[in-house]
Motif scaffolding. Structure first.
Motif, PDB file in Angstrom:
ATOM      1  N   THR A  88       0.833  -1.227  -0.163  1.00 44.51           N
ATOM      2  CA  THR A  88      -0.068  -0.135  -0.066  1.00 44.51           C
ATOM      3  C   THR A  88       1.017   1.392   0.053  1.00 44.51           C
ATOM      4  O   THR A  88       0.184   2.421  -0.268  1.00 44.51           O
ATOM      5  N   MET A  89       2.121   1.247   0.170  1.00 46.07           N
ATOM      6  CA  MET A  89       3.008   2.318   0.354  1.00 46.07           C
ATOM      7  C   MET A  89       3.793   2.507  -1.022  1.00 46.07           C
ATOM      8  O   MET A  89       4.444   3.321  -1.241  1.00 46.07           O
ATOM      9  N   ARG A 112       0.330  12.418 -12.779  1.00 45.70           N
ATOM     10  CA  ARG A 112       0.364  12.494 -11.342  1.00 45.70           C
ATOM     11  C   ARG A 112       1.207  11.468 -10.885  1.00 45.70           C
ATOM     12  O   ARG A 112       1.655  10.155 -11.496  1.00 45.70           O
ATOM     13  N   TYR A 114       1.378   9.026  -6.957  1.00 47.35           N
ATOM     14  CA  TYR A 114       0.735   9.042  -5.655  1.00 47.35           C
ATOM     15  C   TYR A 114       1.259   7.572  -4.901  1.00 47.35           C
ATOM     16  O   TYR A 114       1.798   6.549  -5.746  1.00 47.35           O
ATOM     17  N   GLU A 115       0.912   7.543  -3.709  1.00 45.86           N
ATOM     18  CA  GLU A 115       1.019   6.189  -3.091  1.00 45.86           C
ATOM     19  C   GLU A 115      -0.309   5.340  -3.428  1.00 45.86           C
ATOM     20  O   GLU A 115      -1.368   5.673  -3.464  1.00 45.86           O
ATOM     21  N   ARG A 116       0.315   3.992  -3.619  1.00 44.64           N
ATOM     22  CA  ARG A 116      -1.225   3.076  -4.046  1.00 44.64           C
ATOM     23  C   ARG A 116      -2.149   3.191  -2.772  1.00 44.64           C
ATOM     24  O   ARG A 116      -3.364   2.818  -3.104  1.00 44.64           O
ATOM     25  N   GLY A 117      -1.797   3.459  -1.534  1.00 42.06           N
ATOM     26  CA  GLY A 117      -2.980   3.155  -0.470  1.00 42.06           C
ATOM     27  C   GLY A 117      -3.674   4.396  -0.188  1.00 42.06           C
ATOM     28  O   GLY A 117      -4.501   4.325   0.504  1.00 42.06           O
ATOM     29  N   ARG A 118      -3.305   5.648  -1.059  1.00 35.02           N
ATOM     30  CA  ARG A 118      -4.045   7.043  -0.836  1.00 35.02           C
ATOM     31  C   ARG A 118      -5.346   7.122  -1.408  1.00 35.02           C
ATOM     32  O   ARG A 118      -5.215   6.724  -2.881  1.00 35.02           O
ATOM     33  N   SER A 119      -6.120   7.701  -1.267  1.00 33.49           N
ATOM     34  CA  SER A 119      -7.364   8.037  -2.065  1.00 33.49           C
ATOM     35  C   SER A 119      -6.919   9.308  -2.780  1.00 33.49           C
ATOM     36  O   SER A 119      -6.123  10.289  -2.328  1.00 33.49           O
ATOM     37  N   ASP A 120      -7.613   9.407  -3.854  1.00 29.86           N
ATOM     38  CA  ASP A 120      -7.524  10.581  -4.709  1.00 29.86           C
ATOM     39  C   ASP A 120      -8.162  11.765  -4.333  1.00 29.86           C
ATOM     40  O   ASP A 120      -9.228  11.697  -4.190  1.00 29.86           O
ATOM     41  N   ALA A 121      -7.456  12.835  -3.402  1.00 24.61           N
ATOM     42  CA  ALA A 121      -8.106  14.201  -3.374  1.00 24.61           C
ATOM     43  C   ALA A 121      -8.852  14.857  -4.143  1.00 24.61           C
ATOM     44  O   ALA A 121      -9.759  15.643  -3.932  1.00 24.61           O
TER      45      ALA A 121
END
Length: 124
Positions: A88-89, A112, A114-121
């Motif tokens: 997830t990191m 873009r 991003y980290e795999r485990g983060r939702s897209d803001a």
């Protein structure tokens, strides 16, 4: 003994036009070529992923958007940039990929990271 077998060539004089198919039964060569060379969506996806992997050296994981355009095809491909533990990191990236009508990659750019485990803001 003379050859008396009738053939199409011997029956037509050189000045007579050959018989042809009616116009509505003939398919123009250009339309035939276009229909034969038209790629299926899955072929386009596979081509895009393989070409992007070869150019970037990174593993495309999924295609998040896909559309046919006037100039060919446009895709957004999610790529694993850096594997980490836990998974997830891991760092991911989205690439916009453009292909011509024959499925050859004409351009790409990273849009873009991003980290795999983060939702897209951004709500994508």
């Amino acid at each position: 003994m003379a050859n008396t077998k009738n053939t199409r060539d011997s029956q037509n004089s050189p000045n007579e036009p050959e018989e042809r198919e009616p116009a509505e039964e003939r398919e123009p060569a250009q339309e035939r070529k276009t229909a034969q060379s038209r790629l299926r969506p899955m072929e386009v996806l596979r081509n895009a992923r393989a070409q992007l992997a070869e150019l970037t050296g990174m593993n495309p994981e999924s295609v998040s958007s896909f559309e046919q355009t006037e100039d060919g095809w446009a895709l957004e491909v999610e790529v694993l940039e850096l594997a980490r533990v836990p998974d997830t990191m891991s760092l991911m990236a989205s690439y916009e990929v453009e292909l011509d009508p024959e499925g050859q990659l004409t351009g790409y750019r990273k849009v873009r990271r991003y980290e795999r485990g983060r939702s897209d803001a951004r709500g994508r």
